[in-house]
Design a protein around this motif. Structure first.
Motif, PDB file in Angstrom:
ATOM      1  N   ALA A 107     -24.202  23.947   4.421  1.00 32.49           N
ATOM      2  CA  ALA A 107     -23.716  24.972   5.371  1.00 32.49           C
ATOM      3  C   ALA A 107     -22.451  24.438   6.037  1.00 32.49           C
ATOM      4  N   ASN A 109     -18.986  21.888   6.063  1.00 30.68           N
ATOM      5  CA  ASN A 109     -18.009  21.361   5.109  1.00 30.68           C
ATOM      6  C   ASN A 109     -18.260  19.863   4.917  1.00 30.68           C
ATOM      7  N   GLN A 124      -8.882  27.586  17.173  1.00 26.56           N
ATOM      8  CA  GLN A 124      -8.248  28.663  16.379  1.00 26.56           C
ATOM      9  C   GLN A 124      -8.531  30.035  16.996  1.00 26.56           C
TER      10      GLN A 124
ATOM     11  N   ARG C 102      -8.774  37.641  -7.886  1.00 31.89           N
ATOM     12  CA  ARG C 102      -9.106  39.057  -8.130  1.00 31.89           C
ATOM     13  C   ARG C 102      -7.914  39.800  -8.757  1.00 31.89           C
ATOM     14  N   VAL C 114      -4.160  29.148 -20.771  1.00 31.07           N
ATOM     15  CA  VAL C 114      -5.171  28.598 -21.687  1.00 31.07           C
ATOM     16  C   VAL C 114      -4.501  28.272 -23.016  1.00 31.07           C
ATOM     17  N   LEU C 115      -3.663  29.205 -23.480  1.00 36.67           N
ATOM     18  CA  LEU C 115      -2.982  28.986 -24.754  1.00 36.67           C
ATOM     19  C   LEU C 115      -2.036  27.795 -24.644  1.00 36.67           C
ATOM     20  N   GLU C 194     -19.238  28.560  -2.202  1.00 35.71           N
ATOM     21  CA  GLU C 194     -20.165  27.698  -1.443  1.00 35.71           C
ATOM     22  C   GLU C 194     -20.514  28.325  -0.086  1.00 35.71           C
ATOM     23  N   ASP C 195     -21.634  27.894   0.488  1.00 30.71           N
ATOM     24  CA  ASP C 195     -22.079  28.443   1.785  1.00 30.71           C
ATOM     25  C   ASP C 195     -21.070  28.138   2.888  1.00 30.71           C
ATOM     26  N   TYR C 196     -20.486  26.928   2.860  1.00 24.29           N
ATOM     27  CA  TYR C 196     -19.628  26.577   4.009  1.00 24.29           C
ATOM     28  C   TYR C 196     -18.342  27.401   4.052  1.00 24.29           C
ATOM     29  N   LEU C 198     -18.363  30.746   3.395  1.00 27.58           N
ATOM     30  CA  LEU C 198     -18.790  31.975   4.100  1.00 27.58           C
ATOM     31  C   LEU C 198     -18.881  31.682   5.600  1.00 27.58           C
ATOM     32  N   LYS C 201     -15.487  31.526   7.209  1.00 30.09           N
ATOM     33  CA  LYS C 201     -14.899  32.873   7.415  1.00 30.09           C
ATOM     34  C   LYS C 201     -15.587  33.553   8.594  1.00 30.09           C
ATOM     35  N   MET C 206      -8.576  30.663  10.704  1.00 34.79           N
ATOM     36  CA  MET C 206      -7.347  31.206  10.089  1.00 34.79           C
ATOM     37  C   MET C 206      -7.462  31.092   8.560  1.00 34.79           C
ATOM     38  N   ALA C 209      -6.125  27.885   7.216  1.00 34.35           N
ATOM     39  CA  ALA C 209      -6.954  26.703   7.530  1.00 34.35           C
ATOM     40  C   ALA C 209      -8.136  26.651   6.541  1.00 34.35           C
ATOM     41  N   TYR C 214     -10.926  23.733   3.702  1.00 35.80           N
ATOM     42  CA  TYR C 214     -12.262  23.995   3.136  1.00 35.80           C
ATOM     43  C   TYR C 214     -12.189  24.115   1.621  1.00 35.80           C
TER      44      TYR C 214
END
Lengths: 327, 281, 300, 331
Positions: A107, A109, A124, C102, C114-115, C194-196, C198, C201, C206, C209, C214
């Motif tokens: 959870a 970093n 921040q 995306r 890749v090529l 990864e969870d950290y 989410l 955010k 920012m 950051a 991260y």
């Protein structure tokens, strides 16, 4: 009780290659200020999607389909969180709405010390360094962690310590609402009890509203004031914890509580059948294939949500408006 | 089983195979009376024309005919070397992954050493002897130096599969080590074996081309690499006949593309979870 | 010229095959002693006498070491700069390919990469020579600098040197860089799940950051570890590029020495290559724990 | 030996630089008569390591496991085959207990073939269908499907069907319900109890969830950091535990009843980083124990009958060792 959050007709879909699969369907939920609202449901019922939707953190392939999430701040001004974007959304986060992830190993970093992760959350959001240090010192005191934890890394903390650091970070900006998604799943029973009691005590003191999401009925019984029961992407019953446990209305809730191997050791029947996944939700009431009281109407129509008793809602055709309540 | 990548990959590969096999016949048909691959059949360095689409090379051979006749040997070398490298790689990877403990550490150090060791100097030394080797010895040599990549991939996969509970459940059902390896572990490895075979084959062809390029490849074999090497060393570029190098390079790249597409397609086909529905947790 | 003359005479001598002269040279180069003695002596000289690989057969009075040191700067310059630039460039491009995964464009770019990363750098170098060097005549494609210029620190020489180095560098950096970009992209995509991330955010950090501290910091660690493994193959690639572009590095020297069966020079280059690769991977293994606290583990 | 499975002083250590004692000198027996023994402890208490040792899947650093008097690590192939027939397992994670490459019934066919459960192949299908029905699964819903096409609950019950096929004397069930939906939990537990009643198959039930242990009844063994702290009848031990850790553990279970909420709020015991933490010859719970005494830091408390309790009720705590007759904790 003044409502602080209104979720109206919220639906979230998952965009597959050809079609959109609905994961969350027409969720209506009101959260009162200062209460602990429990959201309970088996794995795969969409409760975590609900959390991510409220926090407006949905990312492709998940998309909003309908509905709004109205936040009423202390000055009474309602705002639809789903309409917030960019920096205004970023500013709103943590000042008004904090989040506690599962107590899992990553959870936090892994390459940053605890101090940096806590301080940057405050700085921040425009807080001066000195004041941020002070807030963090206070927050750590509230969760009984001594200051040297700030110099450690995530892998050097025990499960319990990591969750307390996360709680301290969450309350450091005195948010209005705190959403905890299965906060004690990865913890042992003793630490779980400590964390739940701690969370409830701190939020009562600071007047923070908690939305607690879990699959564990025991945790809900011990901690939540009110309870919303979810099944296959829908909310099937909302009521006070006592009402839901002692006099639940929806057949699924009754079966769920009856099937918990409880203390007295006498025989308990499991729930027949399987909870459907989003790709094979049945039409009408999604519990009808497993419901002992299933009627023809259940197979076609989605049951409306009815306030059968004051502030005790249930969405089941047994409780249609004109129906005299049988059973 | 309809998977866009797989189909396009297979069709490209089959096209190349057809050209490779029928190449010699086509070149005979194009040059009925004279054997285009004989020294001095035509004047040296004829510029590209209708009759000689790629012009002629230093030995007076028709470059286009030479191209058609050298695709198949290249593919053969690549395939043989790829197979050898994959077999060695699977054996080393499997023993290291499955037995574990000190055998694993020893093999891992050996593999990393061969991987880190700049292979080319060794090739260069052997290169002088390569000049008059036949196709099979060359493939053997290329294969023997291709296995570390496969070994690493297979070892990592075996290590992770070995811990899965279904291996324990099968052990408890009485399966012996032999059955566990071939019936339980191998199916899980097929996509990775396929991947390393594809990469091994293409890698061997490219290495052979590299050797030829610096004048150390097998002289008596007509391969795409040989064409590139001779073309370059005899300054074909400065004479403006780029085709004699670009064509073989292009074909090598197309071969890689086809194998890569097939492998990506197989990856999706093999992974049952991707086949049916999205697993929403 | 003196180098060429030197080995010509030896070759004529060998062909004439007068016994005494051949015996004289064999004794001079210490080839008459039993094999294992030579081997032990060789390593003693290398490690104890400051990389003394013994005399060079083809360029006799010069020692192998002199020849190698003479040509080393070219390979070192080409190899290290190619490694660093391709890694840095590839990683940065990979970060954005992962962060903006995306977008339609990214999938297109990834496909091309890749090529590109699969074609060996020497074949890609050939294509560059043909199209950029000869067809478009934009850049010189032969030799380290204009053959007429005397090597000196004048701007003219340096300008010509840099101009000549562009194509060899390009063929190394583009191919390697594409490989690094692809590996960084997949590392970024796995870290972004990864969870950290989410949690970061949700805390309203920012976006920059989050990207820097991260996503990038976590994805970069395995990317750095991978650098050590590819050193060997990159060095091999550099040798062939030197040959194609006629750059007088260790690669070209190797071919020359091979032609003359100059064992000392050959062994010297091989040992040098291994030294270069091992020291580089050692440096990387030292840097890694500084960046990844989980490995450091001393304050447990 | 009357007991048919004896675990004798097994110890398992992981890691060389900083050895961690996953299992530290654990001994217990599983009686001949069909019974359920609950092995309870938090994650990291060593319960899964013990399970793997008993199944012969990993060798302990020291100590041994005897089945009907013979060590289960003997080389004799015939004895091992017989041992496999009589001691089987149900695993925790339904999602990784099947090879995704094959259809679900393959594991059932292997078991039949390897243990020669039928004398002719035609009977195999019937036996499989019978076992599937025994764990209330409909054969037409299950057979021919790939593992990922079935739900977690269905896959868990297929493992139980496999046990029903083989009819072992003992099942090692390593947290079989922790990854299954709440509704399905009771069904799986009922099946285990049915196996005991109808086919007198004993179960070693491994879990961190005390309420499931209490539902199954039988005996209970509570582990803390690789050591047994208390052992006895499940109902007695879970209603009035003796060991301080067992008391805290049992009082911390979140009971699904709003009227029975936790009485007092717990305080986080300060994480005491004492110099003693490396010393193994002590009570491992001393750092957090409210009743810690001098002796707790010096000697390792033996597992013994506490005064005034039945012989089968053992506890490893200095409060109960002979010298302190009838201490306040009895209440």
């Amino acid at each position: 009780m003044t409502t602080i959050l209104q979720i109206r007709d919220l639906s979230v879909g998952l965009t597959g290659r050809s079609s959109i699969i609905q994961v969350l369907s027409n969720v209506d939920l009101e959260v009162d200020a200062g209460e602990i609202l429990g959201v309970v449901g088996e794995s795969g019922c969409g409760k975590s999607t609900l959390v991510v939707a409220i926090l407006n953190l949905l990312e492709l392939p998940q998309i909003f389909q309908t509905g709004e999430v109205i936040f009423i701040s202390s000055d009474g001004k309602p705002r639809n969180l789903l309409k917030l974007t960019g920096d205004t959304l970023r500013q709103f986060r943590w000042r008004q709405m904090a989040y506690i992830p599962q107590g899992s190993m990553n959870a936090l970093n892994p390459v940053l010390r605890v101090r940096k992760q806590m301080i940057e959350t405050l700085t921040q959001h425009g807080m001066a360094d000195r004041e941020a240090d002070e807030q963090i010192r206070l927050a750590l005191q509230m969760v009984h962690l001594n200051q040297n934890v700030l110099d450690l890394y995530s892998h050097e903390l025990s499960g319990g310590m990591r969750q307390r650091v996360i709680i301290a970070t969450a309350i450091s900006m005195h948010p209005a609402i705190l959403i905890a998604d299965e906060p004690t799943t990865a913890l042992d029973v003793v630490t779980q009890r400590l964390i739940l009691q701690e969370l409830a005590r701190i939020c009562r003191e600071l007047g923070i509203t908690i939305i607690l999401v879990s699959h564990d009925m025991g945790v809900m019984a011990q901690t939540a004031d009110r309870l919303a029961v979810m099944y296959a992407g829908r909310i099937v019953e909302i009521g006070t914890t006592n009402e839901v446990f002692k006099s639940s209305l929806h057949p699924y809730t009754q079966e769920l509580i009856a099937s918990i191997p409880n203390q007295s050791g006498e025989h308990v029947e499991g729930l027949a059948g399987e909870a459907p996944g989003p790709w094979n939700y049945p039409p009408g009431c999604r519990f009808h294939p497993r419901c002992p009281f299933v009627m023809e109407i259940c197979r076609q129509q989605v049951p409306p949500s009815v306030e059968q008793r004051p502030s005790h809602w249930v969405s089941c055709h047994l409780f249609g408006k004109e129906e005299s309540s049988n059973e | 089983m309809s998977n866009a990548k797989l189909i396009s990959g297979i069709s490209l590969l089959s096209l190349l195979l057809i050209i490779a096999i029928t190449g010699p016949e086509i070149s005979k048909a194009m040059f009925p009376n004279v054997n285009p691959l004989e020294q001095g059949a035509y004047r040296q360095y004829e510029p590209p024309s209708i009759q000689h689409p790629l012009g002629t090379d230093a030995g007076g051979l028709d470059a286009f005919a030479l191209l058609l006749n050298s695709i198949w040997p290249s593919m053969l070398i690549g395939l043989l070397a790829g197979v050898i490298a994959t077999i060695l790689g699977v054996i080393v990877g499997f023993t290291a992954g499955y037995i574990g403990k000190n055998v694993d550490t020893a093999l891992r150090i050996f593999t990393d050493m061969v991987l880190v060791f700049p292979v080319l100097p060794l090739f260069l030394i052997l290169g002088t002897y390569l000049a008059h080797w036949d196709l099979f010895k060359l493939s053997l040599l290329l294969g023997v130096f291709g296995w570390p990549f496969t070994a690493r991939v297979i070892r990592a996969q075996v290590l992770s599969l070995r811990e899965r509970p279904y291996i324990d459940l099968v052990k408890l059902s009485g399966e012996n080590t032999f059955e566990i390896i071939f019936l339980e572990l191998l199916p899980g490895l097929l996509p990775y074996v396929g991947f390393s075979l594809a990469m091994g084959t293409v890698g061997a062809m490219f290495t052979e081309a590299g050797l030829q390029l610096i004048g150390l490849g097998a002289q008596n074999l007509s391969t795409l690499g040989a064409m590139i090497g001779h073309g370059f060393s005899r300054g074909v570029i400065s004479l403006g006949m780029y085709g004699q190098i670009v064509a073989p390079v292009g074909i090598l790249i197309l071969l890689f593309l086809s194998l890569y597409l097939i492998d990506m397609g197989l990856e999706e086909v093999f992974n049952p979870r991707l086949r049916t529905k999205i697993d929403v947790k | 010229m003196e180098v060429l003359l030197g080995n010509l005479s030896r070759m004529q001598v060998a062909r004439i095959g007068t016994e005494q002269i051949v015996a004289y040279y064999r004794q001079l180069f210490g080839l008459d002693r039993p094999f294992y003695i030579q081997y032990l002596l060789f390593f003693r000289n290398v490690f104890l006498r400051g990389l003394d690989f013994g005399p060079s057969f083809m360029a006799y009075p010069d020692t192998a070491r002199e020849l190698i040191f003479h040509q080393l700067p070219w390979t070192l310059g080409l190899f290290t700069s190619a490694m660093l630039i391709s890694w840095l460039l590839g990683t940065v491009v990979g970060v954005f390919m992962g962060w903006l995964r995306r977008h339609k464009l990214t999938t297109l770019v990834t496909g091309m990469m890749v090529l590109l990363q699969a074609t060996p750098n020497y074949l890609f170098g050939l294509l560059l020579i043909i199209y950029v060097g000869y067809k478009l005549q934009w850049l010189p494609a032969y030799g380290p600098y204009d053959s007429g210029l005397p090597p000196a620190f004048t701007w003219v020489f340096i300008h010509s040197l840099l101009l000549h180095m562009v194509l060899p560098m390009l063929s190394l950096v583009l191919v390697l860089g594409a490989g690094w970009a692809i590996s960084m992209r997949s590392l970024m995509i796995s870290v972004l799940g990864e969870d950290y991330l989410l949690y970061a955010k949700a805390r309203g950090l920012m976006p920059f950051a989050i990207l820097k501290d991260y996503a990038f910091r976590n994805a970069m660690l395995p990317q750095l570890a991978a650098l050590a493994i590819t050193l060997g193959t990159t060095l091999t690639g550099t040798y062939i590029i030197e040959v194609i572009f006629h750059v007088p590095g260790l690669g070209s020297l190797f071919i020359l020495a091979l032609g003359f069966r100059d064992y000392n020079v050959l062994q010297g280059i091989v040992i040098f290559s291994i030294f270069a690769v091992l020291t580089a991977s050692l440096i990387i293994d030292l840097i890694l724990p500084l960046l990844d606290p989980r490995i450091r583990g001393f304050n447990e | 030996m009357s007991d048919f499975l004896v675990v004798q002083n097994i110890t398992q250590v992981f890691g060389t630089r900083k050895p961690t004692f996953a299992v530290d000198d654990v001994s217990f027996r599983i009686p001949e008569r069909a019974s359920i023994v609950n092995l309870v402890g938090e994650s990291g208490s060593g319960k899964s390591t013990i399970a793997r040792i008993i199944l012969g899947l990993s060798k302990p650093k020291s100590g041994d496991v005897y089945y009907k008097g013979t060590s289960i690590f003997t080389r004799n192939a015939e004895w091992q085959r017989q041992f496999r027939c009589e001691v089987q397992a149900v695993f925790q994670d339904p999602y990784s207990a099947y090879n995704p490459f094959y259809k679900i019934e393959r594991i059932l066919n292997i078991s039949i073939r390897k243990f020669k459960l039928v004398n002719n192949p035609s009977e195999a299908k019937a036996r499989i269908e019978e076992s599937l029905r025994a764990v209330d699964l409909r054969p037409d819903e299950i057979l021919g499907k790939y593992p990922h096409q079935l739900s977690g609950g269905q896959r868990q019950r297929v493992m139980l069907a496999r046990v029903h096929l083989i009819r072992p004397r003992l099942i090692i069930a390593d947290e079989p319900v922790s990854m299954v939906d709440a509704g399905m939990r009771a069904t799986v537990l009922n099946i285990l109890m049915e196996f005991q009643a109808q086919y007198n198959i004993s179960s070693l039930f491994i879990t961190h969830d005390l309420s499931t242990a209490r539902y199954l009844g039988g005996e209970i063994i509570i582990l803390y950091q690789g050591r047994i702290v208390e052992r006895g009848e499940t109902i007695q031990v879970t209603s009035k535990p003796l060991h301080p850790y067992a008391q805290l553990l049992i009082s911390s279970i979140p009971i699904p009843d709003p009227d029975k909420r936790w009485r007092e709020t717990l305080q986080f015991a300060p994480e005491v980083k004492s110099s003693q933490s490396q010393n193994r010859e002590r009570c491992l719970y001393a750092e957090r124990c409210p009743h810690v005494m001098e002796v707790c830091w010096k000697e390792r408390p033996p597992l013994q009958t506490s005064p005034g309790k039945e012989s089968s009720w053992h506890v490893a705590c200095h409060l109960y060792s002979g010298n302190l007759k009838g201490s306040s904790l009895e209440s």
